[in-house]
Design an enzyme around this catalytic site. Structure first.
Site, PDB file in Angstrom:
ATOM      1  N   GLY A 179      -8.827 -44.111  65.410  1.00  0.00           N
ATOM      2  CA  GLY A 179      -7.427 -43.775  65.265  1.00  0.00           C
ATOM      3  C   GLY A 179      -6.666 -43.570  66.489  1.00  0.00           C
ATOM      4  N   GLY A 180      -5.868 -42.458  66.438  1.00  0.00           N
ATOM      5  CA  GLY A 180      -4.780 -42.282  67.707  1.00  0.00           C
ATOM      6  C   GLY A 180      -5.787 -41.587  68.633  1.00  0.00           C
ATOM      7  CB  ALA A 415      -3.238 -68.569  93.369  1.00  0.00           C
TER       8      ALA A 415
END
Length: 524
Positions: A179-180, A415
């Protein structure tokens, strides 16, 4: 016996009572909970702290804290410590703050008192200017305490953000994190995970099954292997807790205590002027041949020792912490052994965050360049290679620490610019003989410039070969960039270590002023 003495004898000894209370918090709710923790191949919170910190150095804060929740069966369950052990100690003699979830108490779930202990130690770490290590093994927010538990996580997130770039923050995942709660590790500088015992996900397998119908295990969804190789959430992957915590100690030895200090230097027995003859064999002269750039790093740095960050994710670029002449440096290197060393979305993100970390904590940067360009393709374009590649460019342009780049073989197109070229602020740009710095490879350039001539020729291959040779000799010869001041020097590969050491010693007192601003707005 006098009555007063008799009454005194009946009262418990205050010191004995204090020792009993602290022992209760240390031992957990019951021996069975400790046994179950060990059966899962997991250590207790105090055992983990004992492995992390120097022996006997831990000082605990609020060991007797208890929750104030009522209802839902919480009144009769008020263990001391409330499921988290917090305090400070030393690692290699330097102060480090730490908190560790105790899975034996409410499954390590966070409630109001639990969160306030964490808030306290985070505030102490910031005030003292010392690293913070979290040992995570918890089941998320404590459901019985409702929104106060969620508010507790909010306080942690805010402190993670406020401490970002001020003190090193390391999250060690030693169990579930759902979850959080998973956002706190994501806000920190480094995430360690242990195979088979640690998981991180926002929604668990049960929710995934209910919403999408997909069947997946906890490890398959958010296990250590997933985050070390697929998502990039985990920087380090280990087989067991002991090795994991030993590596955390090693990482701390390479980091400063805060952004006002330099990383600790140490005496070096590896000669500064040691010749790196092996580089002539490690790196093939032909631009298209593969090799492992980690062998180059090991040949250059002190005693061949370096700590690779995100080793399993975006392997086409290598980011490592190492030492040169006893001083810590960050090394960013294209990896020809993976995708020919091209830059893509993942490698750009990986390198950009590592550069920002080094810049935040005063760690000089050495960039080893051997890059054919950005990875072409519809998938890369549609997923935002422009935006993600710009993150790497932004990170280099914004970095004020000493920066030395070295083109080993080739550097083509955008690049070349992005990989800390002179034009984006490298303090010193070096190259080996035989380097090719150009808009693109000679073959591609000749096919574009002389397209019509080649198409009209009777012997197209002969004309193409001739034009390729001309382009390479006129615009890609090793000294073309040096003649125009875009490379400071072309050096003998066998002197690479000594040249880098001297360059970084000269740059150690570098001071750079940035424009006055609240903060930049980097590409996301």
């Amino acid at each position: 016996m006098p009555i007063a003495d008799a009454r005194q004898a009946e009262l418990p000894d205050p010191l004995d009572e204090l020792a009993a209370l602290k022992a209760s918090a240390h031992e957990g709710p019951d021996p069975e909970a400790t046994r179950r923790q060990h059966e899962r191949n997991k250590l207790t919170a105090h055992e983990r702290i004992g492995l992390l910190l120097d022996e006997g150095s831990f000082t605990e804060v609020e060991p007797l804290r208890r929750h104030r929740a009522t209802g839902f069966g919480m009144e009769g369950k008020k263990p001391y410590g409330d499921g988290v052990v917090a305090g400070w100690g030393t690692v290699h003699g330097r102060t480090v703050f730490v908190y560790a979830h105790d899975f034996r108490v409410f499954g390590g779930a966070l409630g109001e008192a639990h969160a306030q202990k964490i808030h306290k130690v985070m505030d102490m770490a910031l005030a003292a200017g010392a690293p913070l290590v979290s040992l995570n093994d918890g089941a998320g927010a404590r459901i019985q305490e409702g929104v106060t538990a969620l508010a507790g996580y909010g306080g942690i997130f805010q402190r993670n953000t406020r401490a970002s770039g001020v003190v090193p923050q390391i999250s060690v995942m030693l169990g579930p994190c759902a979850g959080g709660a998973a956002y706190s590790p994501a806000l920190t500088d480094f995430v360690f995970m242990v195979r088979d015992t640690s998981q991180m996900f926002i929604t668990g397998p049960e929710v995934v099954r209910a919403v999408t119908g997909e069947e997946i295990t906890h490890n398959g969804l958010g296990g250590a292997e997933v985050h070390a190789r697929s998502s990039g959430v985990a920087h380090f992957l280990h087989e067991d807790e002991e090795n994991c915590l030993e590596e955390v100690r090693f990482l701390l030895s390479l980091l400063p205590s805060n952004n006002r200090e330099l990383a600790p230097a140490r005496s070096c027995d590896d000669p500064v002027d040691r010749r790196t003859d092996a580089l002539l064999d490690i790196v093939p002269a032909e631009p298209g041949r593969s090799y492992d750039v980690r062998a180059v790093i090991e040949e250059i740095v002190d005693d061949g020792e370096h700590l690779e960050v995100h080793a399993g994710w975006a392997p086409n670029i290598v980011c490592s912490l190492a030492r040169l002449d006893g001083h810590v440096v960050g090394v960013v290197a294209n990896q020809p052994a993976a995708l020919a060393g091209v830059l893509d979305i993942k490698s750009s993100e990986k390198a950009a965050r590592f550069i920002q970390l080094c810049d935040a904590f005063n760690i000089p940067l050495v960039t080893l360049v051997d890059v054919p360009g950005f990875l072409p393709g519809v998938d890369q374009e549609h997923h935002g290679i422009i935006r993600h590649g710009a993150k790497l460019l932004y990170a280099y342009c914004n970095a004020t620490v000493p920066r030395v780049s070295l083109v080993m073989r080739k550097a083509y197109g955008g690049a070349y610019i992005v990989m800390d070229s002179r034009s984006v602020g490298a303090d010193l740009a070096l190259a080996w003989p035989g380097n090719e710095i150009a808009v693109m490879g000679a073959e591609g350039a000749a096919n574009v410039i002389f397209r019509r001539e080649i198409s009209a020729a009777d012997d197209q291959e002969a004309v193409r070969a001739q034009r390729i040779k001309e382009y390479r000799s006129e615009l890609m010869h090793p000294y073309y960039a040096a003649e125009r001041g875009l490379v400071d020097d072309v050096i003998d590969p066998r002197e690479t270590r000594s040249v880098l050491v001297r360059a970084l010693a000269m740059l150690r007192a570098k001071h750079a002023d940035l424009p006055l601003r609240k903060h930049g707005n980097p590409p996301q």
